[in-house]
Design an enzyme around this catalytic site. Structure first.
Site, short mmCIF file in Angstrom:
data_model
loop_
_atom_site.label_atom_id
_atom_site.label_comp_id
_atom_site.label_asym_id
_atom_site.label_seq_id
_atom_site.Cartn_x
_atom_site.Cartn_y
_atom_site.Cartn_z
N ASP A 10 0.82 -1.21 0.00
CA ASP A 10 0.00 0.00 0.00
C ASP A 10 0.85 1.26 0.00
O ASP A 10 0.45 2.29 0.50
CB ASP A 10 -0.91 0.00 1.23
N CYS A 54 7.24 1.31 -16.49
CA CYS A 54 6.89 1.76 -17.84
C CYS A 54 5.75 2.77 -17.75
O CYS A 54 5.70 3.74 -18.49
CB CYS A 54 6.43 0.59 -18.71
N CYS A 68 -4.25 4.27 2.17
CA CYS A 68 -5.49 3.83 2.81
C CYS A 68 -5.63 4.39 4.21
O CYS A 68 -6.72 4.69 4.68
CB CYS A 68 -5.55 2.31 2.84
N CYS A 126 12.29 2.45 -20.65
CA CYS A 126 12.06 2.13 -19.23
C CYS A 126 13.39 1.84 -18.52
O CYS A 126 14.24 1.12 -19.03
CB CYS A 126 11.13 0.92 -19.10
N CYS A 241 -7.88 17.40 10.36
CA CYS A 241 -8.27 16.23 9.57
C CYS A 241 -8.01 15.01 10.45
O CYS A 241 -7.97 15.14 11.67
CB CYS A 241 -7.51 16.16 8.25
#
Ligand SMILES: [Zn+2]
Length: 288
Positions: A10, A54, A68, A126, A241
């Site tokens: 994550d 890429c 998350c 790349c 927040c």
């Protein structure tokens, strides 16, 4: 030895690390992610298709990444994406092959809809899978991305000390009933879980888009506070927040808007956000 790698991480540094490891060892990478009500699934480095680099040659600026822990995710969504990811792993393992090679599957939980978009082909330039790669072994991915390989306690530091107050400072402002605007910039879904009384909720995204309805609401609050104050001092606005990252972005935005879209105000961030409030001021405040 592994033949197939599934990325369920994550954070951005881990995604680059796992991608490069897969390219360097020639393994397909079944990658899934979920945020809020959306999920994505694709297979990188598979049958000549692109790798993660890429598509994203340069990591995003750390302060623009929502993970998350900050953004929240509805638990069912990663569950759905995880099942789809397992399906692709099994299809590859059993030799049937994956259909997600150069394809990105998008799941919108809100609309209950799947979409599939074709991805750009492999990038000849790349850095890891291109024609003359510069990345030939694993590098320091935290340094490359400018952020830690974790979604926990990622703390931004966008403001100076005098632009921030502690939750204790804010508590004493409430205790002495100082007129102010408390602006909560979390998304509405989170505000519905819990919020401080008298806070005005305008999500960070609405501030960024300068939604006129919300700017008007803010201006009304500022006017009310100014009426309660003596003289022509600027109305104080405190921004909060969940963890104190988005609120810092909001402070920067509001400072630009002060005296333009809204009356001149003094804006300060409440350091550590509502979770700091829950930890140090009000243990009964929900932690989520
Ligand atoms: Zn590549």
């Amino acid at each position: 030895m592994y033949d197939i790698v599934a990325d369920c991480s994550d954070n951005v540094p881990t995604r680059y690390l796992v991608n490069d490891a897969c390219v360097l060892s020639g393994k397909p990478l079944v990658s899934a992610s979920a945020l809020r009500m959306e999920g994505q699934l694709t297979v990188y480095n598979y049958h000549g298709g692109p790798c993660y680099r890429c598509l994203y040659p340069v990591p995003p600026p750390p302060q623009t990444v929502t993970n998350c822990s900050d953004g929240g995710v509805l638990g069912v969504v990663p569950g759905i994406m995880g099942c789809l990811q397992a399906l692709e792993v099994l299809k590859i393992a059993s030799g049937q092959g994956s259909s997600c090679g150069q394809q990105l599957l998008l799941f919108d939980a809100q609309d209950g809809r799947f979409r599939s978009i074709r991805l750009r082909p492999k990038l000849p330039s790349c850095a890891v899978c291109g024609e003359s790669p510069s990345v030939t072994r694993l590098v320091d991915y935290e340094a490359f991305c400018g952020s830690a390989a974790t979604d926990k306690c990622r703390k931004l530091n966008l403001l100076s000390k005098d632009q921030r107050i502690t939750v204790q400072d804010y508590k004493s402002i409430i205790d002495r009933a100082g007129p102010h605007v408390l602006l909560d910039v979390r998304p509405l879904v989170e505000v519905e879980i819990c919020s401080l009384p008298f806070s005005l909720n305008i999500p960070l995204s609405s501030l960024e888009e300068k939604k006129s309805k919300d700017i008007q609401l803010l201006q009304e609050k500022i006017s009310q506070v100014k009426q309660q104050m003596a003289g022509d001092q600027q109305a104080p606005v405190y921004v909060i927040c969940k963890l104190g990252n988005d609120s810092q972005k909001a402070v920067q935005l509001l400072e630009k808007m002060s005296g333009e879209e809204v009356d001149s105000v003094t804006v300060k961030d409440i350091s550590g956000g509502l979770m700091a409030w829950a930890k140090t001021i009000d243990p009964a405040f929900p932690q989520y």
